[in-house]
Design an enzyme around this catalytic site. Structure first.
Site, PDB file in Angstrom:
ATOM      1  N   ASN A  12       0.806  -1.225   0.000  1.00 54.26           N
ATOM      2  CA  ASN A  12       0.000   0.000   0.000  1.00 54.26           C
ATOM      3  C   ASN A  12       0.843   1.281   0.000  1.00 54.26           C
ATOM      4  O   ASN A  12       0.314   2.370  -0.142  1.00 54.26           O
ATOM      5  CB  ASN A  12      -0.969   0.016   1.192  1.00 54.26           C
ATOM      6  CG  ASN A  12      -0.234  -0.068   2.505  1.00 54.26           C
ATOM      7  OD1 ASN A  12       0.531  -0.996   2.722  1.00 54.26           O
ATOM      8  ND2 ASN A  12      -0.448   0.892   3.382  1.00 54.26           N
ATOM      9  N   SER A  13       2.167   1.166   0.155  1.00 56.87           N
ATOM     10  CA  SER A  13       3.005   2.374   0.131  1.00 56.87           C
ATOM     11  C   SER A  13       4.439   2.002  -0.225  1.00 56.87           C
ATOM     12  O   SER A  13       4.802   0.824  -0.269  1.00 56.87           O
ATOM     13  CB  SER A  13       2.983   3.080   1.494  1.00 56.87           C
ATOM     14  OG  SER A  13       3.579   2.249   2.474  1.00 56.87           O
ATOM     15  N   GLY A  14       5.250   3.030  -0.464  1.00 53.91           N
ATOM     16  CA  GLY A  14       6.690   2.852  -0.648  1.00 53.91           C
ATOM     17  C   GLY A  14       7.068   1.878  -1.748  1.00 53.91           C
ATOM     18  O   GLY A  14       6.470   1.855  -2.829  1.00 53.91           O
ATOM     19  N   GLY A  16       6.712  -1.321  -1.906  1.00 57.32           N
ATOM     20  CA  GLY A  16       5.681  -2.313  -2.208  1.00 57.32           C
ATOM     21  C   GLY A  16       4.677  -1.810  -3.233  1.00 57.32           C
ATOM     22  O   GLY A  16       4.332  -2.516  -4.191  1.00 57.32           O
ATOM     23  N   SER A 141      17.954  -5.993   3.498  1.00 57.52           N
ATOM     24  CA  SER A 141      18.549  -4.652   3.604  1.00 57.52           C
ATOM     25  C   SER A 141      20.042  -4.804   3.858  1.00 57.52           C
ATOM     26  O   SER A 141      20.475  -5.751   4.521  1.00 57.52           O
ATOM     27  CB  SER A 141      17.913  -3.895   4.779  1.00 57.52           C
ATOM     28  OG  SER A 141      18.724  -2.802   5.167  1.00 57.52           O
ATOM     29  N   TYR A 166      16.303  -4.518  14.006  1.00 54.20           N
ATOM     30  CA  TYR A 166      15.975  -4.444  12.576  1.00 54.20           C
ATOM     31  C   TYR A 166      17.037  -5.192  11.766  1.00 54.20           C
ATOM     32  O   TYR A 166      16.711  -6.005  10.892  1.00 54.20           O
ATOM     33  CB  TYR A 166      15.884  -2.988  12.117  1.00 54.20           C
ATOM     34  CG  TYR A 166      15.573  -2.871  10.636  1.00 54.20           C
ATOM     35  CD1 TYR A 166      14.289  -3.122  10.161  1.00 54.20           C
ATOM     36  CD2 TYR A 166      16.563  -2.529   9.710  1.00 54.20           C
ATOM     37  CE1 TYR A 166      13.999  -3.042   8.805  1.00 54.20           C
ATOM     38  CE2 TYR A 166      16.282  -2.448   8.360  1.00 54.20           C
ATOM     39  CZ  TYR A 166      15.002  -2.708   7.910  1.00 54.20           C
ATOM     40  OH  TYR A 166      14.724  -2.640   6.553  1.00 54.20           O
TER      41      TYR A 166
END
Length: 280
Positions: A12-14, A16, A141, A166
């Site tokens: 839904n953002s970024g 993705g 990442s 993370y």
């Protein structure tokens, strides 16, 4: 990608959303697997307007990776409704959040970034195999370099540092890719990982930047950080390019193979992490 069905988590953002839009432009059909259904529907509407796709080609389904119950329910629906699944893109992630736990009691970053996707992939595996040749794409990442796998404290109950947690979850993504590749040999399903680089997304919402420094930070980030579309390029490449047909267990950056540190390809650690993840 015509005739191909693709699931993108966190679409839904970024990165993705940019990945989903790019696949639709290649004529693929995308299922946007998102936690926030309202925001996902808005994003899907944007993609449909931008690409001329219809509601069948861009679908939204609710998936909360912080809930194993939600993962199971999502997979049951997909298996019931979808005759084929050609690509699974494990893209969703949380970044440097304060110490919180998932519905099942796991540290949030490890729970969402690793365990949620671990179960999702496991439950969709038979469908991927039946749809072969098919692909799994894992978004990691470069910050994996700062993580390590402490089997005595995977849930960060003895020590929690949000940046380290993370990095550990992103290292877990790479070890998962390594072990899954070994298990998928000869199955017609490939799995590869990628590092997208530093991208302008809302992933950093938990990172505190002083108010006075914000305008300068925003200016610098526009110059130095990738746009979501640039950040999505390697995901789209691994999902669609004939160049990576049959390529198994590699990591890519900027659409080229990336040399990983030994700790990200340690077969013994990868195998042990897999076993413990199954138990968890």
């Amino acid at each position: 990608m015509q005739g191909k069905t693709v699931i993108v988590t966190g679409a839904n953002s970024g990165i993705g959303k940019a990945t989903a839009a790019a696949i639709v432009k290649l004529q693929g059909r995308v299922i946007m697997a998102c936690r926030d259904q309202t925001r996902a529907e808005e994003a899907a509407q944007n993609i449909r307007q931008e690409t001329g796709a219809d509601a069948r080609q861009v679908m939204v389904k609710q998936l909360d990776l912080a809930s194993l119950r939600s993962v199971r329910s999502f997979c049951e629906d997909i298996i019931k409704e979808e005759p084929q699944l050609h690509v699974l893109i494990n893209n969703a992630g949380v970044y440097q959040c304060p110490y919180t736990k998932t519905e099942d009691g796991f540290e949030m970053q490890f729970g969402v970034n690793h365990l949620g996707h671990f179960l999702l992939t496991h439950l969709l595996m038979d469908l991927l195999k039946r749809s072969a040749p098919s692909r799994i794409v894992v978004v990691s990442s470069k910050l994996y370099k700062h993580g390590d796998i402490n089997f005595e404290d995977l849930n960060s109950e003895q020590f929690y540092d949000k940046a380290f947690a993370y990095s550990r979850s992103k290292l877990a993504n790479l070890l998962f890719t390594c072990e899954l590749a070994r298990r998928l040999e000869g199955s017609g399903v490939t799995v590869n990982a990628l590092t997208p680089g530093i991208v302008r997304t809302n992933l950093g919402r938990h990172v505190h930047i002083p108010v006075l420094a914000k305008p300068l930070f925003n200016l610098i980030s526009r110059g130095l950080f990738k746009s979501p579309e640039e950040g999505a390029q390697t995901s789209v490449y691994l999902a669609s390019s004939p160049d990576v047909d049959g390529v198994q267990g590699k990591c890519f950056a900027d659409c080229k193979p990336l040399e990983l540190l030994d700790k990200a390809t340690d077969q013994e650690v990868a195998s042990k992490l897999w076993d413990i993840s199954e138990v968890m």
